[in-house]
Design an enzyme around this catalytic site. Structure first.
Site, short mmCIF file in Angstrom:
data_model
loop_
_atom_site.label_atom_id
_atom_site.label_comp_id
_atom_site.label_asym_id
_atom_site.label_seq_id
_atom_site.Cartn_x
_atom_site.Cartn_y
_atom_site.Cartn_z
N ALA A 64 -22.23 -50.54 49.55
CA ALA A 64 -20.94 -50.81 48.89
C ALA A 64 -21.16 -51.52 47.56
CB ALA A 64 -20.05 -51.64 49.81
N GLY A 65 -22.36 -51.32 46.98
CA GLY A 65 -22.70 -51.94 45.70
C GLY A 65 -22.04 -51.20 44.55
N ARG A 111 -37.87 -45.37 38.27
CA ARG A 111 -37.21 -45.15 39.57
C ARG A 111 -38.26 -45.12 40.69
NH1 ARG A 111 -34.67 -41.74 35.74
NH2 ARG A 111 -32.42 -42.01 35.57
N ASN A 131 -36.93 -48.94 49.09
CA ASN A 131 -35.84 -48.02 49.42
C ASN A 131 -36.19 -47.02 50.53
OD1 ASN A 131 -34.32 -49.38 47.64
ND2 ASN A 131 -34.16 -47.78 46.10
N ASP A 137 -27.34 -36.35 35.32
CA ASP A 137 -28.16 -36.10 34.13
C ASP A 137 -27.49 -35.05 33.23
OD1 ASP A 137 -29.99 -37.92 35.13
OD2 ASP A 137 -31.16 -36.40 36.18
N VAL A 175 -22.77 -48.44 42.70
CA VAL A 175 -22.57 -46.98 42.75
C VAL A 175 -21.68 -46.59 43.93
CG1 VAL A 175 -23.70 -44.73 42.98
CG2 VAL A 175 -24.78 -46.53 41.61
N ARG A 181 -24.74 -36.67 31.31
CA ARG A 181 -25.32 -37.45 30.20
C ARG A 181 -25.78 -36.51 29.07
NH1 ARG A 181 -28.45 -41.84 34.10
NH2 ARG A 181 -26.67 -43.25 34.22
N HIS A 204 -35.51 -36.06 39.03
CA HIS A 204 -34.60 -37.07 38.47
C HIS A 204 -35.43 -38.28 38.03
CE1 HIS A 204 -31.04 -39.44 37.88
NE2 HIS A 204 -31.36 -40.30 38.83
#
Ligand SMILES: NC(=O)c1ccc[n+]([C@@H]2O[C@H](COP(=O)([O-])OP(=O)(O)OC[C@H]3O[C@@H](n4cnc5c(N)ncnc54)[C@H](O)[C@@H]3O)[C@@H](O)[C@H]2O)c1
Length: 306
Positions: free
Chosen positions: A8-9, A88, A95, A148, A11, A151, A175
């Protein structure tokens, strides 16, 4: 439609907000590991319902997967984001454990779910979600290319001095700052190739700025971006909800397409109620093919760290 968003951060909350504002889902369940955090985000978002005129019911829970039961779609955004100067790929050690346990918990309660993976390094986390769940390959989709490409269109519109809605373009490949492949050759302004309007130098600039799009924002914000990532995920969830058969470049488990096997990487795919309806194989020129293979090698190297 019931949608679960894990994490729920920045993003996850942005994604839940766009889903609610578009008002196509009956229910969104936010899940976070931080005590009370998802409950708070859900309450805050629900207090915008009368202002933003949506009926979607948003609830939040702390690590309680029973509340996610029978979700049609689950979005995984849990995990740490980049700090300025990080790649990343550097996020993998934290993660991977989070994404694996979240994916396992999700399918225990929603065996028919379609999962959209957002956490980075996203292509490797998508591959890991396949390993952890054994879901059919159409039901796990990695979100990276939709962001992407947005962007890329932003940078094209800037160079063309036109609205982004005039522009079409797509980014495929891994990515990552070095792996993504903005397809300048195929980009258009109202069906006219952008090369009719832009010099080679301008197109090179657009391509390079697109590739570091995430890093540019991370430097400005001190953490990675959330509005465009949230909007990109919500557009994919909406395509599933509406069975739209809409094309997004997204990370798919490949089985021979583009000459690649046993890897998740960004390619164009048609998205509908079954997740990935079809992977679309477009004609790439020799340089683009070589870059896609190079990008796949880098993703495989990160997969090797699992
Ligand atoms: N694929 C993309 O295009 C894209 C774009 C932006 C960000 N990201 C990635 O998305 C992830 C989230 O970014 P953010 O900015 O929202 O980070 P954030 O720190 O704001 O939010 C992450 C949330 O995950 C929660 N979390 C951690 N472990 C959990 C667990 N086991 N179960 C449930 N929740 C857990 C944290 O408590 C936190 O609230 C990062 O890995 C980031 O790199 C991907």
């Amino acid at each position: 439609m019931k949608v679960t968003v894990v994490g729920a951060g920045a993003v996850g909350a942005s994604c839940a907000e766009y889903i609610a504002i578009k008002d196509f889902a009956a229910e969104v369940v936010l899940v976070d590991i931080k005590e009370g955090f998802a409950e708070g985000k859900a309450m805050d978002l629900m207090q915008t319902a009368s202002l933003n005129s949506f009926d979607t019911k948003i609830t939040g829970v702390t690590n309680d997967y029973s509340a996610t039961a029978n979700s049609d779609v689950a979005v995984i955004t849990s995990g740490i984001p980049r700090k300025p100067g990080m790649t990343r790929e550097e996020l993998i050690s934290t993660n991977a454990g989070i994404v694996k346990s979240v994916a396992e918990n999700l399918i225990k309660h929603s065996p028919d779910v379609t999962i959209i993976v957002v956490s980075n390094p996203m292509d490797t986390m998508t591959y890991l979600a396949h390993q952890a769940t054994g879901l059919p390959k159409n039901r796990i989709i990695g979100m990276g290319g939709a962001l992407d490409s947005a962007r890329f269109k932003y940078r094209l519109a800037e160079a063309l001095e036109c609205p982004a809605s005039d522009v079409d373009g797509m980014v495929i490949g891994g990515h990552s700052d070095t792996g993504m492949l903005p397809l300048t050759r195929l980009a258009t302004r109202n069906s006219v190739p952008v090369s009719e309007f832009l010099s080679q130098e301008q197109m090179d600039y657009v391509r390079e700025e697109t590739k570091v799009g995430g890093a540019t924002l991370t430097k400005l914000l001190g953490t990675s971006a959330w509005y465009a990532p949230g909007a990109a995920v919500s557009a994919m969830v909406q395509a599933i909800a509406n069975d739209a058969n809409k094309m997004f470049p997204c990370s798919c488990l490949l089985d021979g397409e583009y000459g690649l096997k046993d890897i998740c990487i960004g390619v164009p795919a048609l998205i509908g109620k079954n997740g990935i309806n079809k992977i679309v194989e477009i004609d790439l020129d020799d340089a683009e093919k070589a870059k896609l293979q190079e990008s796949a090698e880098a993703v495989r190297k990160t997969n090797g760290l699992l």
